[in-house]
Design a protein around this motif. Structure first.
Motif, PDB file in Angstrom:
ATOM      1  N   CYS A 198       0.520  -0.598   0.164  1.00 54.70           N
ATOM      2  CA  CYS A 198      -0.046  -0.349   0.084  1.00 54.70           C
ATOM      3  C   CYS A 198       0.791   1.780   0.085  1.00 54.70           C
ATOM      4  CB  CYS A 198      -0.530  -0.152   1.256  1.00 54.70           C
ATOM      5  SG  CYS A 198      -2.042  -1.096   1.403  1.00 54.70           S
ATOM      6  N   GLY A 199       0.382   2.180  -0.415  1.00 52.72           N
ATOM      7  CA  GLY A 199       0.962   3.878  -0.431  1.00 52.72           C
ATOM      8  C   GLY A 199       1.712   3.559  -1.960  1.00 52.72           C
ATOM      9  N   GLY A 200       1.731   3.066  -2.803  1.00 51.92           N
ATOM     10  CA  GLY A 200       2.912   2.688  -3.968  1.00 51.92           C
ATOM     11  C   GLY A 200       3.885   3.099  -4.461  1.00 51.92           C
ATOM     12  N   GLY A 201       4.496   3.564  -5.061  1.00 53.13           N
ATOM     13  CA  GLY A 201       5.995   3.343  -4.602  1.00 53.13           C
ATOM     14  C   GLY A 201       7.114   3.209  -6.519  1.00 53.13           C
ATOM     15  N   SER A 202       8.281   2.800  -6.098  1.00 53.70           N
ATOM     16  CA  SER A 202       8.586   2.658  -7.442  1.00 53.70           C
ATOM     17  C   SER A 202       8.612   0.761  -7.401  1.00 53.70           C
ATOM     18  CB  SER A 202       9.880   3.469  -8.090  1.00 53.70           C
ATOM     19  OG  SER A 202      11.111   2.530  -6.911  1.00 53.70           O
ATOM     20  N   PHE A 203       8.904   0.080  -8.889  1.00 54.86           N
ATOM     21  CA  PHE A 203       9.497  -1.525  -8.473  1.00 54.86           C
ATOM     22  C   PHE A 203      10.075  -1.544  -7.330  1.00 54.86           C
ATOM     23  CE2 PHE A 203       6.891  -2.418 -12.712  1.00 54.86           C
ATOM     24  CZ  PHE A 203       6.436  -3.239 -12.009  1.00 54.86           C
ATOM     25  N   LYS A 204      11.790  -0.611  -7.730  1.00 55.64           N
ATOM     26  CA  LYS A 204      12.597  -1.109  -6.745  1.00 55.64           C
ATOM     27  C   LYS A 204      11.973  -0.271  -5.289  1.00 55.64           C
ATOM     28  CE  LYS A 204      17.071   1.009  -6.185  1.00 55.64           C
ATOM     29  NZ  LYS A 204      18.208   2.324  -6.772  1.00 55.64           N
ATOM     30  N   SER A 205      11.711   0.401  -4.759  1.00 53.77           N
ATOM     31  CA  SER A 205      11.001   0.508  -3.636  1.00 53.77           C
ATOM     32  C   SER A 205      10.424  -0.469  -3.176  1.00 53.77           C
ATOM     33  CB  SER A 205      10.719   2.800  -3.438  1.00 53.77           C
ATOM     34  OG  SER A 205       9.326   1.997  -3.635  1.00 53.77           O
ATOM     35  N   GLN A 206       9.422  -1.066  -4.332  1.00 57.27           N
ATOM     36  CA  GLN A 206       8.763  -2.203  -3.554  1.00 57.27           C
ATOM     37  C   GLN A 206       9.292  -3.282  -2.937  1.00 57.27           C
ATOM     38  OE1 GLN A 206       4.565  -2.931  -5.267  1.00 57.27           O
ATOM     39  NE2 GLN A 206       4.931  -0.551  -5.826  1.00 57.27           N
ATOM     40  N   MET A 207      10.049  -3.568  -4.018  1.00 59.04           N
ATOM     41  CA  MET A 207      11.058  -4.482  -3.305  1.00 59.04           C
ATOM     42  C   MET A 207      11.779  -4.586  -2.627  1.00 59.04           C
ATOM     43  SD  MET A 207      10.233  -6.863  -5.390  1.00 59.04           S
ATOM     44  CE  MET A 207      11.702  -8.311  -5.281  1.00 59.04           C
ATOM     45  N   LYS A 208      11.906  -3.450  -1.883  1.00 60.30           N
ATOM     46  CA  LYS A 208      13.392  -3.376  -0.299  1.00 60.30           C
ATOM     47  C   LYS A 208      12.082  -3.409   0.452  1.00 60.30           C
ATOM     48  CE  LYS A 208      16.448   0.534  -2.006  1.00 60.30           C
ATOM     49  NZ  LYS A 208      16.805   1.344  -2.378  1.00 60.30           N
ATOM     50  N   ARG A 209      11.422  -3.262  -0.190  1.00 64.23           N
ATOM     51  CA  ARG A 209       9.974  -3.566   1.497  1.00 64.23           C
ATOM     52  C   ARG A 209       9.413  -5.048   1.216  1.00 64.23           C
ATOM     53  NH1 ARG A 209       5.308   0.460  -1.042  1.00 64.23           N
ATOM     54  NH2 ARG A 209       6.906   3.404  -0.643  1.00 64.23           N
ATOM     55  N   ASP A 259      11.881  -7.075   0.844  1.00 66.32           N
ATOM     56  CA  ASP A 259      13.022  -7.643   1.242  1.00 66.32           C
ATOM     57  C   ASP A 259      13.521  -7.750   2.813  1.00 66.32           C
ATOM     58  OD1 ASP A 259      15.387  -9.540   0.775  1.00 66.32           O
ATOM     59  OD2 ASP A 259      16.303  -7.763   1.673  1.00 66.32           O
ATOM     60  N   VAL A 260      12.389  -6.418   3.304  1.00 66.84           N
ATOM     61  CA  VAL A 260      12.271  -6.218   5.125  1.00 66.84           C
ATOM     62  C   VAL A 260      11.314  -7.131   5.578  1.00 66.84           C
ATOM     63  CG1 VAL A 260      12.197  -4.394   6.266  1.00 66.84           C
ATOM     64  CG2 VAL A 260      13.410  -3.781   4.271  1.00 66.84           C
ATOM     65  N   SER A 261      10.364  -6.966   5.145  1.00 64.02           N
ATOM     66  CA  SER A 261       8.970  -8.563   4.767  1.00 64.02           C
ATOM     67  C   SER A 261       9.293  -8.889   5.800  1.00 64.02           C
ATOM     68  CB  SER A 261       7.786  -8.084   4.250  1.00 64.02           C
ATOM     69  OG  SER A 261       8.538  -8.796   3.076  1.00 64.02           O
ATOM     70  N   THR A 315       4.948 -12.368 -12.357  1.00 67.65           N
ATOM     71  CA  THR A 315       6.131 -12.202 -11.937  1.00 67.65           C
ATOM     72  C   THR A 315       5.967 -13.208 -10.596  1.00 67.65           C
ATOM     73  OG1 THR A 315       7.078 -11.377 -13.661  1.00 67.65           O
ATOM     74  CG2 THR A 315       8.218 -11.796 -11.540  1.00 67.65           C
ATOM     75  N   LEU A 316       6.521 -13.943 -10.468  1.00 65.24           N
ATOM     76  CA  LEU A 316       6.623 -14.559  -9.169  1.00 65.24           C
ATOM     77  C   LEU A 316       8.476 -15.104  -8.403  1.00 65.24           C
ATOM     78  CD1 LEU A 316       5.852 -16.727  -6.413  1.00 65.24           C
ATOM     79  CD2 LEU A 316       5.999 -18.916  -7.398  1.00 65.24           C
ATOM     80  N   LYS A 317       8.706 -14.485  -7.803  1.00 65.06           N
ATOM     81  CA  LYS A 317      10.626 -14.474  -7.237  1.00 65.06           C
ATOM     82  C   LYS A 317      10.493 -14.512  -6.287  1.00 65.06           C
ATOM     83  CE  LYS A 317      14.473 -10.402  -6.549  1.00 65.06           C
ATOM     84  NZ  LYS A 317      15.235 -11.495  -7.830  1.00 65.06           N
ATOM     85  N   PRO A 318      11.250 -15.985  -5.797  1.00 61.92           N
ATOM     86  CA  PRO A 318      11.289 -15.833  -4.308  1.00 61.92           C
ATOM     87  C   PRO A 318      12.418 -15.199  -3.754  1.00 61.92           C
ATOM     88  CG  PRO A 318      11.742 -18.614  -5.923  1.00 61.92           C
ATOM     89  CD  PRO A 318      11.623 -16.447  -6.970  1.00 61.92           C
ATOM     90  N   LEU A 319      11.791 -14.889  -2.586  1.00 58.79           N
ATOM     91  CA  LEU A 319      12.998 -14.147  -1.854  1.00 58.79           C
ATOM     92  C   LEU A 319      14.477 -14.855  -0.324  1.00 58.79           C
ATOM     93  CD1 LEU A 319      10.601 -11.201  -1.072  1.00 58.79           C
ATOM     94  CD2 LEU A 319      12.190 -11.620  -3.339  1.00 58.79           C
ATOM     95  N   ARG A 320      13.547 -16.283  -0.016  1.00 53.02           N
ATOM     96  CA  ARG A 320      14.412 -16.829   0.541  1.00 53.02           C
ATOM     97  C   ARG A 320      14.353 -17.959   0.308  1.00 53.02           C
ATOM     98  NH1 ARG A 320      14.019 -12.397   2.081  1.00 53.02           N
ATOM     99  NH2 ARG A 320      13.442 -11.611   4.126  1.00 53.02           N
TER     100      ARG A 320
END
Length: 431
Positions: free
Chosen positions: A362-373, A375-377, A396-401
């Motif tokens: 929520c709150g919008g943001g670029s793809f880059k900023s959202q991907m940072k969120r 990762d932090v989640s 697009t499905l991207k495994p993070l862990r």
């Protein structure tokens, strides 16, 4: 000029998310443990009529005299009190709703208690207890079972070094005979008594034996022992408790000076103690209180129970190296663009329908900023939707862990993403 900040009441602490997750883990363990012994939950009011505690706990106790948060209800003039302990309210509920009229009851509750005292480590003005109460069982077997329940919980929580002390307070008539001898003994040594002991001398002399004043310990050691005044039935009950503990291989020590700070106890009393929390060494305490149901207006009903301090147990778990289990979602849903955002809402709900936890950006943001969120989640996957994917009905499905480095980013249909996540997760768990 900004408004002044309002702070929490001293001794009434916030439990912030990281710590609250640890509490949730603790409570899950406790509820599972209680269910394994057949105990059922009961939820009780935080506020009760003040006379309930005065009658149950006793007028001449620190709780009633100094520690209760009591106030007058401005609507009807009734005196009310924030509960300082849970047994009295549980007994009131059992009587009011006739819970023990036809069958014995095993009940538990978890919640806040309130006592106005000087805050210190392990002792707060708002604190939390797990309370366990059994109604309708007269024999020593349920006393011993509740003690052994404590031993099992310490194992479940990975705690060591918690020791058990037990005693018996006998029955009221036996305590009356001991009381007379105790008062006479204390009168002979009145010049040695501190202010609290003198105050209790004629109102609740048994509590003098519970004094922690170092200057009184020799006097207390020489006082008449209640156990020497007990009759055959009381001693048989106490021996029955001890025999079950011995048969179970549970170590304990008999402490003839162990009394409880509440007036309603009879027969078995006990405390689980640790030396790892400084002065606040009792982590669980309880015993039998056969007269309390009748004292509060119910039919004579045998009863026993115990309470444990959650803050103290949490501190012990931390001291023993316990860690919070991360409460991360499964998927962080990244989206950008009007069409993508519309599809993303539906994808998120579909994933949740399949039991997959989703944190929707929520709150919008670029793809880059959202991907940072993302990762932090701590999420295991990012599901990424742009307008291009949305137009094709894909994500697009991207495994993070990923537990398998060979699994990379992939584009699949929105209808297939839940099955793919479930499949990958199962593969990683089996690996």
């Amino acid at each position: 000029m900004s408004a002044p900040k309002i702070q929490s009441v001293r001794g009434m602490n916030d439990i912030l998310p990281d710590e609250a997750e640890f509490w949730d883990m603790f409570e899950e363990t406790v509820r599972s443990w209680l269910a394994s012994y057949g105990y059922r939950p009961i939820r009780l009011p935080v506020v009760e009529p003040t006379p309930l505690f005065r009658r149950a706990i006793g007028e001449v106790t620190d709780i009633v005299e100094k520690e209760m948060y009591s106030f007058v209800d401005s609507l009807n003039g009734e005196s009310l009190t924030l509960r300082p302990e849970g047994t009295a309210g549980c007994v009131r509920a059992v009587i009011q709703h006739s819970l023990a009229a036809h069958q014995a009851q095993r009940l538990y509750y978890i919640g806040q208690m309130f006592r106005h005292e000087r805050p210190q480590k392990g002792r707060y003005r708002q604190f939390h207890q797990v309370g366990v109460e059994a109604f309708g069982f007269a024999g020593p077997d349920v006393d011993a079972e509740q003690i052994l329940m404590g031993a099992r919980l310490w194992g479940d929580l990975g705690l060591a070094g918690i020791t058990l002390e037990i005693n018996t307070l006998g029955e009221p008539g036996e305590r009356a005979r001991h009381r007379a001898e105790l008062v006479s003994y204390l009168e002979e040594h009145a010049e040695l008594l501190d202010e609290d002991a003198r105050r209790r001398l004629y109102t609740n002399p048994l509590r003098v034996l519970d004094s922690k004043n170092p200057a009184l310990q020799d006097l207390i050691a020489g006082a008449p022992r209640l156990i020497d005044h007990l009759g055959e039935q009381s001693m048989a009950h106490f021996e029955g408790v001890q025999q079950v503990l011995r048969d179970a291989g549970q170590p304990f020590s008999v402490n003839p000076r162990l009394v409880r700070g509440l007036d309603y106890y009879n027969l078995t009393v006990y405390e689980w103690q640790t030396d790892r929390l400084g002065a606040q060494g009792t982590v669980c305490a309880g015993g039998r209180y056969d007269g309390l149901v009748e004292q509060l207006g119910g039919r004579p009903t045998p009863a026993c129970g115990f309470a444990m301090g959650v803050e103290r147990l949490i501190a012990l778990i931390r001291e023993a190296g316990g860690e919070t289990r991360a409460e991360a979602v499964d998927v962080y849903l990244v989206h950008q663009g009007a069409l993508a955002s519309r599809l993303a809402v539906g994808v998120a709900e579909t994933l949740r329908d399949r039991g997959i936890d989703v944190l929707y950006n929520c709150g919008g943001g670029s793809f880059k900023s959202q991907m940072k969120r993302a990762d932090v989640s701590g999420a295991a996957f990012a599901v990424i939707i742009g307008d291009d994917e949305a137009a094709a009905g894909e994500v697009t499905l991207k495994p993070l862990r990923a537990a398998d480095d060979r699994v990379g980013q992939q584009r699949i249909t929105a209808d297939d993403v839940a099955d793919r996540i479930i499949s990958l997760t199962a593969d990683w768990e089996d690996a």
